[in-house]
Write a protein that holds these residues in place. Structure first.
Motif, mmCIF file in Angstrom:
data_model
loop_
_atom_site.group_PDB
_atom_site.id
_atom_site.type_symbol
_atom_site.label_atom_id
_atom_site.label_comp_id
_atom_site.label_asym_id
_atom_site.label_seq_id
_atom_site.Cartn_x
_atom_site.Cartn_y
_atom_site.Cartn_z
ATOM 1 N N PHE A 319 14.936 9.973 1.272
ATOM 2 C CA PHE A 319 14.400 9.255 0.269
ATOM 3 C C PHE A 319 14.337 7.743 0.779
ATOM 4 O O PHE A 319 13.541 7.085 0.324
ATOM 5 C CB PHE A 319 15.102 9.185 -1.059
ATOM 6 C CG PHE A 319 14.759 10.558 -1.666
ATOM 7 C CD1 PHE A 319 13.556 10.774 -2.273
ATOM 8 C CD2 PHE A 319 15.711 11.360 -2.075
ATOM 9 C CE1 PHE A 319 13.055 11.831 -2.956
ATOM 10 C CE2 PHE A 319 15.113 12.636 -2.707
ATOM 11 C CZ PHE A 319 14.083 12.896 -3.285
ATOM 12 N N VAL A 320 15.246 7.563 1.728
ATOM 13 C CA VAL A 320 15.210 5.941 2.171
ATOM 14 C C VAL A 320 14.061 5.818 2.869
ATOM 15 O O VAL A 320 13.608 4.485 2.755
ATOM 16 C CB VAL A 320 16.617 5.857 2.772
ATOM 17 C CG1 VAL A 320 16.522 4.360 3.967
ATOM 18 C CG2 VAL A 320 17.863 5.553 2.127
ATOM 19 N N GLY A 321 13.661 6.768 3.874
ATOM 20 C CA GLY A 321 12.321 6.406 4.387
ATOM 21 C C GLY A 321 11.144 6.565 3.559
ATOM 22 O O GLY A 321 10.226 5.990 3.779
ATOM 23 N N ALA A 373 15.299 -2.459 5.706
ATOM 24 C CA ALA A 373 16.430 -2.045 6.506
ATOM 25 C C ALA A 373 17.600 -3.024 6.042
ATOM 26 O O ALA A 373 18.769 -2.640 5.672
ATOM 27 C CB ALA A 373 16.013 -2.229 7.913
ATOM 28 N N MET A 374 17.264 -4.251 5.766
ATOM 29 C CA MET A 374 18.404 -5.269 5.684
ATOM 30 C C MET A 374 18.702 -5.140 3.967
ATOM 31 O O MET A 374 19.918 -5.060 3.504
ATOM 32 C CB MET A 374 17.929 -6.587 5.711
ATOM 33 C CG MET A 374 17.601 -7.238 7.091
ATOM 34 S SD MET A 374 17.315 -8.923 7.305
ATOM 35 C CE MET A 374 15.468 -8.994 6.490
ATOM 36 N N LEU A 375 17.866 -4.653 3.139
ATOM 37 C CA LEU A 375 18.034 -4.227 1.810
ATOM 38 C C LEU A 375 19.063 -3.154 1.566
ATOM 39 O O LEU A 375 20.053 -3.087 1.041
ATOM 40 C CB LEU A 375 16.738 -4.167 0.912
ATOM 41 C CG LEU A 375 16.964 -3.626 -0.646
ATOM 42 C CD1 LEU A 375 17.453 -4.889 -1.385
ATOM 43 C CD2 LEU A 375 15.588 -3.416 -1.315
ATOM 44 N N MET A 379 22.988 -2.705 0.352
ATOM 45 C CA MET A 379 23.299 -1.659 -0.595
ATOM 46 C C MET A 379 24.198 -0.757 -0.204
ATOM 47 O O MET A 379 24.861 0.035 -1.161
ATOM 48 C CB MET A 379 21.981 -1.124 -1.356
ATOM 49 C CG MET A 379 21.197 -2.092 -1.964
ATOM 50 S SD MET A 379 19.465 -1.441 -2.374
ATOM 51 C CE MET A 379 19.949 -0.046 -3.428
ATOM 52 N N GLY A 380 24.484 -0.533 1.118
ATOM 53 C CA GLY A 380 25.365 0.246 1.780
ATOM 54 C C GLY A 380 24.727 1.807 1.782
ATOM 55 O O GLY A 380 25.567 2.532 1.738
ATOM 56 N N ILE A 381 23.548 1.938 1.801
ATOM 57 C CA ILE A 381 22.597 2.971 1.710
ATOM 58 C C ILE A 381 22.426 3.227 3.247
ATOM 59 O O ILE A 381 21.956 2.844 3.969
ATOM 60 C CB ILE A 381 21.618 3.029 1.077
ATOM 61 C CG1 ILE A 381 21.743 2.717 -0.568
ATOM 62 C CG2 ILE A 381 20.829 4.329 1.248
ATOM 63 C CD1 ILE A 381 20.613 2.704 -1.409
#
Length: 381
Positions: A319-321, A373-375, A379-381
Motif C-alpha cells: 500500500f505504501v507504493g 518517501a520522507m513523509l 511516520m515510521g512506515i
C-alpha cells in the motif's frame, strides 16, 4: 473573352532622370512567363546612377507571382546601380509586396552590450519567473478541475463516460505490454546486480528482500509514472495543443461547453484509474523478472523465492507504493493538459510544449516520490 486593357504588359519610358516602368493589366501567375521575359530584356545599365521609377497605378490585379516579379524588377535595377522608387500601389498590393520583402530576412543579432554574468543572471531570473508562472497556471487549472468535479458530482449525467472509457483503453490497456516488458527487464537487472554484490558476503538470499521492498515501495510506481508521462502525457499535450491550434477549443467555448469538463476530466479520470493498475502490473512483472534471474543466476528456486518474499513483505509495503499512484496520475494529467492549453499557432510551439510536458511531468513525479518517501519515514512506515 479577356478585355484588352487587362492583358498583362510592361511599358518602359526613358527620361534624362532615368527610367519609368509602368506595369499594365493583370500581373498574375498566368502571365508570369511572358512578363519575366519582358523584364529580362530591359537594359537597366542606362539608368546606372539614376532613378528607376515604377508606377503601379495601371495594374488592375496582382497576385503573389506579380508581386514577386515587381521584386525582381527592383533587384535588377539596384544591381545595375540605379535607385529604385515605386508609387501608385493600392493598399492590398503594398501589403503583399511588403510581406514578400520581409521574407528571408535574418532576425536581429542578440545584443552584445551585456556582459556574460549579467546575461546569466537575466536568464536565471527569467527562469524563476517562468517557474512562478507555471505554478500559478497549474494551481489555477487545479482549481478549475476541482470546480468541475464538484459540478459533476451534483450533475453526474454530464460526465463523459464514453470518452473516459476510450482514454482508459489507450492509457491503461494499450500500455500494459510496454510497461510489463520494461519492468520485467528492470527487475531482472536489479536482481542480477544485487546477487553479484551480495555473493561477496554470502547473503545471496537477501536479494529477495531487497527486490521485493524496492519494487513494491518505489520502483514499480515510479517506473510506471515515468513511462505514462512519456507515453500518455505527451499524447494528451499534443491532442489538446492541436485542438488549440485549430481553434477547436474556442469553438467549444462558443457552443457553451467547458473545455476542462469535455477534454481534461475524462483524461484525468482515466489516468487516476489506470495508474494504480499499471503500477501493480509493473511490480508483478519486475518481481517475475527478478525471480527468474534469482533462479538462474543465484540458484534460488521459485518456491524459496516466494516463501522468502512472503516473509519479507507485508500488505503495508504494497500500500505504501500503490497509494502514490493516483497522486502521480493527477500531476501528470494536470501538467499535460496545462501545457496543451499553452500551445500557440505553430508546429514549433506544439513540439516545445509536448517536450516541456514530458520533462516537467517526470521531474515533478520524482520530486513527489521523494516527498512521499520522507513523509513515510517520518511516520515510521
Amino acid at each position: 473573352m479577356q478585355v484588352e486593357d487587362d492583358v498583362a504588359d510592361l511599358k518602359v519610358e526613358t527620361f534624362d532622370e532615368g527610367l519609368v516602368v509602368t506595369p499594365l493589366g493583370e500581373w498574375t501567375a498566368e502571365a508570369g512567363d511572358r512578363l519575366q521575359h519582358k523584364i529580362d530584356v530591359i537594359d537597366f545599365r542606362s539608368a546606372s546612377g539614376k532613378t528607376v521609377a515604377i508606377d503601379l497605378a495601371e495594374i488592375s490585379r496582382m497576385d503573389t507571382v506579380g508581386a514577386l516579379l515587381i521584386e525582381r524588377l527592383k533587384a535588377a535595377a539596384e544591381s545595375a546601380g540605379a535607385k529604385f522608387e515605386s508609387h501608385g500601389a493600392r493598399p492590398q498590393q503594398a501589403r503583399l509586396m511588403e510581406a514578400l520583402g520581409e521574407r528571408g530576412k535574418e532576425p536581429p543579432p542578440p545584443s552584445r552590450n551585456e556582459s556574460g554574468p549579467v546575461t546569466l543572471l537575466a536568464d536565471i531570473g527569467g527562469g524563476v519567473i517562468e517557474i512562478g508562472a507555471d505554478v500559478k497556471r497549474g494551481v489555477g487549472f487545479l482549481g478549475a478541475v476541482v470546480m468541475v468535479t464538484a459540478r459533476l458530482s451534483l450533475t453526474p449525467w454530464r460526465f463523459r463516460f464514453t470518452s473516459t472509457v476510450s482514454h482508459l483503453e489507450r492509457v491503461g490497456l494499450r500500455a500494459v505490454p510496454i510497461i510489463a516488458l520494461i519492468s520485467f527487464l528492470v527487475g531482472a537487472i536489479v536482481a542480477q546486480q544485487s546477487i553479484f554484490q551480495l555473493k561477496n558476503f554470502g547473503a545471496t538470499l537477501f536479494v529477495v528482500d531487497l527486490l521485493g521492498i524496492l519494487v513494491l515501495r518505489e520502483l514499480g510506481v515510479l517506473l510506471t509514472a515515468i513511462m505514462v508521462a512519456g507515453r500518455s502525457g505527451s499524447a494528451f499535450t499534443a491532442e489538446i495543443g492541436s485542438m488549440k491550434m485549430r481553434e477547436e477549443i474556442d469553438a467549444l467555448k462558443t457552443m457553451g461547453l467547458d473545455p476542462i469538463e469535455v477534454l481534461a476530466m475524462p483524461r484525468l479520470v482515466a489516468l487516476v484509474i489506470a495508474m494504480p493498475l499499471l503500477s501493480f502490473i509493473a511490480a508483478m512483472a519486475a518481481l517475475l523478472g527478478g525471480g527468474l534471474v534469482a533462479w538462474i543466476y543465484g540458484d534460488i528456486t521459485p518456491i524459496t523465492f516466494l516463501q522468502r518474499l512472503k516473509d519479507a513483505l507485508s500488505l503495508q509495503t504494497f500500500f505504501v507504493g500503490i497509494v502514490k499512484a493516483p497522486f502521480m496520475a493527477v500531476i501528470i494529467g494536470l501538467i499535460a493538459c496545462t501545457e496543451g492549453m499553452k500551445v500557440e499557432g505553430s508546429a514549433e510551439s506544439l513540439g516545445a510544449r509536448t517536450t516541456s510536458s514530458v520533462v516537467k511531468s517526470i521531474f515533478v513525479v520524482i520530486v513527489m516520490d521523494g516527498l512521499f518517501a520522507m513523509l513515510f519515514a517520518a511516520m515510521g512506515i
